[in-house]
Design a protein around this motif. Structure first.
Motif, short mmCIF file in Angstrom:
data_model
loop_
_atom_site.label_atom_id
_atom_site.label_comp_id
_atom_site.label_asym_id
_atom_site.label_seq_id
_atom_site.Cartn_x
_atom_site.Cartn_y
_atom_site.Cartn_z
N SER A 69 0.84 -1.21 0.00
CA SER A 69 0.00 0.00 0.00
C SER A 69 0.87 1.25 0.00
CB SER A 69 -0.92 0.00 1.22
OG SER A 69 -1.76 -1.12 1.23
N LEU A 70 1.92 1.23 -0.78
CA LEU A 70 2.87 2.35 -0.84
C LEU A 70 2.15 3.66 -1.11
CD1 LEU A 70 6.02 2.38 -0.63
CD2 LEU A 70 6.04 2.61 -3.11
N GLY A 71 2.46 4.68 -0.30
CA GLY A 71 1.85 5.99 -0.48
C GLY A 71 0.57 6.19 0.30
N ASN A 72 0.13 5.17 1.03
CA ASN A 72 -1.09 5.25 1.83
C ASN A 72 -0.81 4.84 3.27
OD1 ASN A 72 -3.13 5.78 -0.39
ND2 ASN A 72 -2.27 3.85 -1.11
N PHE A 73 -1.59 5.40 4.19
CA PHE A 73 -1.44 5.02 5.58
C PHE A 73 -1.96 3.60 5.77
CE2 PHE A 73 -0.98 9.57 6.42
CZ PHE A 73 0.03 9.55 7.38
N VAL A 74 -1.20 2.85 6.56
CA VAL A 74 -1.53 1.45 6.84
C VAL A 74 -1.61 1.26 8.35
CG1 VAL A 74 -0.68 -0.92 6.70
CG2 VAL A 74 -0.44 0.61 4.73
N PRO A 85 -1.80 3.10 19.02
CA PRO A 85 -2.70 3.35 17.88
C PRO A 85 -1.93 3.95 16.70
CG PRO A 85 -2.91 5.12 19.49
CD PRO A 85 -1.93 4.14 20.06
N LEU A 86 -1.22 3.12 15.98
CA LEU A 86 -0.25 3.61 14.99
C LEU A 86 -0.64 3.24 13.57
CD1 LEU A 86 2.49 4.92 14.28
CD2 LEU A 86 3.54 2.67 14.72
N GLN A 87 -0.57 4.25 12.70
CA GLN A 87 -0.62 4.04 11.26
C GLN A 87 0.66 4.63 10.65
OE1 GLN A 87 -4.29 5.92 10.05
NE2 GLN A 87 -5.48 4.05 10.38
N VAL A 88 1.17 3.97 9.62
CA VAL A 88 2.41 4.40 8.98
C VAL A 88 2.20 4.48 7.48
CG1 VAL A 88 4.85 3.86 8.56
CG2 VAL A 88 3.83 3.38 10.80
N LYS A 89 2.77 5.50 6.88
CA LYS A 89 2.76 5.64 5.42
C LYS A 89 4.19 5.73 4.91
CE LYS A 89 1.79 9.62 3.47
NZ LYS A 89 1.07 10.82 2.98
N ILE A 90 4.51 4.97 3.88
CA ILE A 90 5.83 5.05 3.24
C ILE A 90 5.65 5.64 1.85
CG2 ILE A 90 7.74 3.71 2.29
CD1 ILE A 90 7.57 1.81 4.52
N PHE A 134 4.10 8.97 10.56
CA PHE A 134 3.36 8.30 11.63
C PHE A 134 2.11 9.12 11.98
CE2 PHE A 134 7.99 7.71 13.00
CZ PHE A 134 8.17 6.62 12.15
N ARG A 135 0.98 8.44 12.16
CA ARG A 135 -0.20 9.16 12.64
C ARG A 135 -1.00 8.27 13.58
NH1 ARG A 135 -4.57 9.83 7.62
NH2 ARG A 135 -5.42 7.71 7.70
N ASN A 136 -1.79 8.94 14.42
CA ASN A 136 -2.63 8.26 15.39
C ASN A 136 -3.85 7.68 14.67
OD1 ASN A 136 -4.69 7.81 17.47
ND2 ASN A 136 -3.30 8.92 18.85
N SER A 137 -4.07 6.38 14.82
CA SER A 137 -5.17 5.74 14.10
C SER A 137 -6.54 6.15 14.63
CB SER A 137 -5.03 4.21 14.19
OG SER A 137 -5.06 3.79 15.54
N THR A 139 -7.23 9.48 16.08
CA THR A 139 -7.48 10.89 15.75
C THR A 139 -7.08 11.25 14.33
OG1 THR A 139 -5.28 11.60 16.51
CG2 THR A 139 -7.02 11.46 18.17
N THR A 140 -6.33 10.38 13.66
CA THR A 140 -5.75 10.62 12.32
C THR A 140 -4.84 11.85 12.30
OG1 THR A 140 -7.59 11.94 11.44
CG2 THR A 140 -7.73 9.54 11.19
N GLN A 141 -4.33 12.23 13.47
CA GLN A 141 -3.37 13.32 13.59
C GLN A 141 -1.96 12.74 13.76
OE1 GLN A 141 -4.26 16.66 13.22
NE2 GLN A 141 -6.17 15.65 12.66
N PRO A 142 -0.92 13.53 13.46
CA PRO A 142 0.45 13.02 13.65
C PRO A 142 0.66 12.50 15.07
CG PRO A 142 0.49 15.09 12.44
CD PRO A 142 -0.94 14.91 12.89
N ILE A 143 1.35 11.40 15.18
CA ILE A 143 1.66 10.81 16.47
C ILE A 143 3.18 10.88 16.68
CG2 ILE A 143 1.86 8.46 15.55
CD1 ILE A 143 0.68 7.42 18.15
#
Length: 273
Positions: A69-74, A85-90, A134-137, A139-143
């Motif tokens: 899912s390159l380019g999208n938050f996972v 509560p972590l989402q990561v995008k590469i 990195f973002r909070n899954s 709040t969808t805000q940066p974590i």
């Protein structure tokens, strides 16, 4: 008869001892070989001293999800039992449109996974940026994660007729003040990689260092860092030192070794007066 029997017994015993010694020698050599190639633990991969922190790192399946899912938050499963509560995008950025690109892939060595970056740069000043956001899954805000630790592998030097490059890796992050900071170098036993204070990056410092095998996550060409401040993103810039005049096909691997997070409790609902 006694003389013949003693001779036979002596010969069999000698052969038995020889085989045992040969087996022991083979085991020792195999152990030494494996220890020289296996990746070392990043000394900065710890959450010690952070009160109430959850400690996590990416699982093997997380690496596959991020690349697919390159380019999208996972959503990251991690190994922190769901406490982070972590989402990561590469994503990637190229300095030159003339860089020959290979898709980021997941490499697997001895059941340990990493992300492989392979490029053919048009010149020694060209580079590729691999960004991890990195973002909070919830709040969808940066974590902001603490003690984020990463390792890069296969940082080596090659100067031959068919392959010429001098790997250079810079790992930076963005802290809570919005300032870009460099990861703190973590010394790994058995590694030839050093951190250049003037260039602010990881490199092999002597041209006599051997060209490391690709994708084996070997300690010899492993460079590790840890961020001393919380960061919401990390940038891995892959390029050349400029020591050699030309550059050809070159590659590195990298892993996220560690991150820490102190849970923030969020309440929602209706307030009645």
């Amino acid at each position: 008869m006694p003389y013949v029997l003693n001779s036979i017994i002596s010969q069999l015993f000698s052969e038995h001892i020889y085989r045992v010694l040969a087996l022991i020698a083979a085991i020792i050599l195999l152990a030494a070989s494996n220890s020289s190639y296996a990746l070392a633990t990043n000394p900065g991969a710890t959450c010690t001293g952070i009160a109430g922190a959850s400690q996590g790192s990416l699982t093997n399946n997380d690496y596959n999800s991020l690349i697919s899912s390159l380019g999208n938050f996972v959503q990251v499963a991690g190994n922190a039992s769901g406490s982070i509560p972590l989402q990561v995008k590469i994503s990637t950025e190229e300095s030159s449109s003339n860089t020959t690109l290979n898709a980021l892939t997941v490499t697997d060595f001895d059941s340990v996974r990493a992300i492989n970056v392979r490029r053919t740069f048009p010149n020694t000043s060209a580079y590729t940026d691999i960004n991890l956001d990195f973002r909070n899954s919830i709040t969808t805000q940066p974590i902001f994660l603490t003690n984020v630790a990463l390792s890069a592998f296969d940082i080596d030097y090659a100067n031959s007729n068919g392959n010429t490059f001098d790997d250079f890796v810079q790992i930076t992050g963005v802290n809570e003040a919005g300032t870009t900071i460099s990861g703190t170098f973590q010394s790994v036993t058995g590694s030839n990689i050093t951190f250049s204070d003037s260039l602010q990056g990881l490199l092999t410092r002597t041209v006599s260092d051997p060209n490391c095998p690709a994708k084996n996550l070997g300690t010899q060409c492993q460079g590790s860092v840890q961020f001393s401040q919380p960061v919401s993103s990390v940038k891995i810039r892959y390029s050349n030192t400029g020591y050699l005049r030309t550059s050809t096909n070159q590659e590195i691997d990298f892993r996220v070794d560690n991150y820490c997070y102190v849970p923030q409790y969020i309440f929602s609902g209706t307030v009645f007066d």
